[in-house]
Design an enzyme around this catalytic site. Structure first.
Site, short mmCIF file in Angstrom:
data_model
loop_
_atom_site.label_atom_id
_atom_site.label_comp_id
_atom_site.label_asym_id
_atom_site.label_seq_id
_atom_site.Cartn_x
_atom_site.Cartn_y
_atom_site.Cartn_z
N THR A 59 0.85 -1.46 0.00
CA THR A 59 -0.05 0.06 0.17
C THR A 59 1.08 1.13 0.28
O THR A 59 1.89 1.13 0.18
CB THR A 59 -1.29 -0.12 1.08
OG1 THR A 59 -1.90 1.13 0.97
CG2 THR A 59 -0.25 0.10 2.27
N LYS A 63 3.44 2.12 -4.06
CA LYS A 63 2.35 0.82 -5.04
C LYS A 63 2.89 0.78 -6.44
O LYS A 63 2.75 -0.26 -7.50
CB LYS A 63 0.24 1.01 -4.79
CG LYS A 63 -0.31 0.55 -3.83
CD LYS A 63 -1.18 0.95 -4.14
CE LYS A 63 -2.21 0.50 -3.04
NZ LYS A 63 -3.45 0.38 -2.92
N ASP A 99 -7.17 -4.30 -7.28
CA ASP A 99 -7.83 -3.01 -6.95
C ASP A 99 -9.19 -3.39 -8.24
O ASP A 99 -9.73 -3.18 -7.48
CB ASP A 99 -6.99 -1.45 -6.72
CG ASP A 99 -6.15 -1.50 -5.10
OD1 ASP A 99 -7.12 -2.19 -4.24
OD2 ASP A 99 -5.11 -0.86 -5.48
N GLY A 123 -10.86 12.35 -8.95
CA GLY A 123 -9.49 11.76 -8.93
C GLY A 123 -8.11 11.18 -9.99
O GLY A 123 -8.72 10.46 -10.97
P1 ATR Z 1 -4.19 7.17 -3.93
O1 ATR Z 1 -2.70 6.99 -5.22
O2 ATR Z 1 -4.45 6.92 -3.03
O3 ATR Z 1 -5.31 7.91 -5.29
P2 ATR Z 1 -3.43 10.15 -4.85
O4 ATR Z 1 -1.71 9.40 -5.46
O5 ATR Z 1 -2.22 11.26 -3.35
O6 ATR Z 1 -3.52 9.10 -3.37
O7 ATR Z 1 -4.17 10.87 -5.18
C1 ATR Z 1 -5.03 11.45 -3.89
C2 ATR Z 1 -6.29 12.50 -5.08
O8 ATR Z 1 -6.96 12.52 -4.48
C3 ATR Z 1 -5.59 12.83 -6.41
O9 ATR Z 1 -5.99 13.38 -7.65
C4 ATR Z 1 -5.69 14.64 -5.54
O10 ATR Z 1 -5.61 15.37 -6.69
P3 ATR Z 1 -4.58 16.54 -7.05
O11 ATR Z 1 -3.61 15.19 -8.15
O12 ATR Z 1 -5.29 17.55 -6.84
O13 ATR Z 1 -3.60 16.38 -5.55
C5 ATR Z 1 -6.76 14.49 -4.78
N1 ATR Z 1 -6.87 15.02 -3.71
C6 ATR Z 1 -6.86 14.65 -2.73
N2 ATR Z 1 -7.18 16.30 -1.49
C7 ATR Z 1 -7.78 17.16 -2.51
C8 ATR Z 1 -8.90 17.31 -2.44
N3 ATR Z 1 -8.60 18.54 -1.44
N4 ATR Z 1 -10.16 18.34 -3.59
C9 ATR Z 1 -9.51 17.87 -4.85
N5 ATR Z 1 -8.61 16.45 -4.34
C10 ATR Z 1 -7.82 16.02 -3.49
#
Ligand code: ATR
Length: 270
Positions: A59, A63, A99, A123
């Site tokens: 995790t 990953k 996943d 996202g």
């Molecule tokens: P994971 O691998 O778990 O998906 P990550 O790569 O850190 O984690 O991605 C987190 C996602 O949440 C990203 O799409 C991030 O948007 P950004 O690319 O703009 O950073 C999104 N995210 C996190 N906090 C956010 C917020 N407050 N508002 C909108 N999107 C958010």
């Protein structure tokens, strides 16, 4: 059978109770340990896995960074560029991604249709990548929006998805058959939502892959609007069940895994 989870930090993981429930139910002797692994120790940890573990989950934040240490990848892991499950085959470590099929199994279990449907993913991180790949493979029409447009654009180009900009977000949300939050917004925070209040699909299903809290603000608002919803627990349980089957060759007792995860979640602070 030694199993475990490589990540950093590793607080409140539900995987040990879920996997140990599956082991017990299958009548297998074994353990599933939290293997907290700061990035600088990843290489050493994988050497240990190669020596003594039948398999591990992977995790955050490993990953993607784990890929160069592996001896082979499943087609899904290769296409997604991320591994959440490692299976030891002799002295070889093979990376898989459960996943993606785990997300689809959760939809199937809930009777949610996706083939040919308009899916909008919020996202552009690793979770978005797995969900987008899975839905695309299953024949959904996949669009994606992200706060940071450059990341959205890169992912859309890599997987052949429809890019949704801030200007086209409202119309894309309203017309979605399936809206999936893969951002971390709402995680451990029942007051925040990835969408502005009142912006929801007209008639679609709303899915949030966050499982703590079980009902995020996005899901609550969708339920209040009369929309069908699905939380993050099914994806978590099914990715674990599919990993268990890869490691052991035994069918996972999914209901036992749900029960163990729910019991632990009830004791876990939000
Ligand atoms: P994971 O691998 O778990 O998906 P990550 O790569 O850190 O984690 O991605 C987190 C996602 O949440 C990203 O799409 C991030 O948007 P950004 O690319 O703009 O950073 C999104 N995210 C996190 N906090 C956010 C917020 N407050 N508002 C909108 N999107 C958010």
């Amino acid at each position: 059978m030694k199993l475990g989870l490589i990540g950093f930090p590793l607080e409140h993981s539900l995987s040990p109770v879920m996997q140990e429930a599956a082991l017990r139910s299958a009548g297998l002797e074994g353990s599933y340990r939290l293997l907290e692994t700061p990035p600088a120790f990843l290489r050493a940890r994988l050497q240990e896995v190669r020596r003594v573990y039948a398999g591990v989950n992977v995790t955050i934040p490993h990953k993607e960074t784990v890929l160069p240490y592996l001896d082979g990848l499943s087609p899904e892991a290769q296409a997604i560029g991320a591994v959440n499950t490692i299976v030891r085959e002799g002295d070889r470590l093979i990376g898989h991604n459960t996943d993606a099929p785990g997300f689809i199994s959760g939809l199937d279990e809930a009777g949610i249709a996706y083939r040919g449907r308009r899916a909008l993913i919020l996202g552009a991180g690793g979770a978005a990548r797995a969900v987008a790949y899975a839905l695309k493979e299953e024949g959904a029409q996949v669009a994606l929006y992200n706060r940071t447009p450059e990341r959205a654009k890169a992912l859309c180009q890599a997987l052949g998805l429809h890019l949704v900009t801030v200007e086209s977000l409202e119309i894309a949300v309203r017309s979605a058959d399936l809206l999936i939050n893969t951002t971390s917004v709402g995680l451990k925070d029942p007051s925040s939502s990835p969408l502005p209040p009142g912006l929801l699909p007209r008639a679609g299903v709303v899915v949030d892959i966050v499982y703590n809290p079980p009902i995020t603000r996005l899901l609550r608002e969708a339920q209040q609007a009369g929309l069908p919803t699905l939380g993050g627990l099914p994806m978590l349980v099914w990715q674990g069940a599919l990993a268990f089957e890869l490691w052991t060759g035994y069918r996972a007792d999914v209901q036992a895994m749900y029960a163990a995860a729910r019991a632990q979640l009830a004791q876990t602070p939000i």
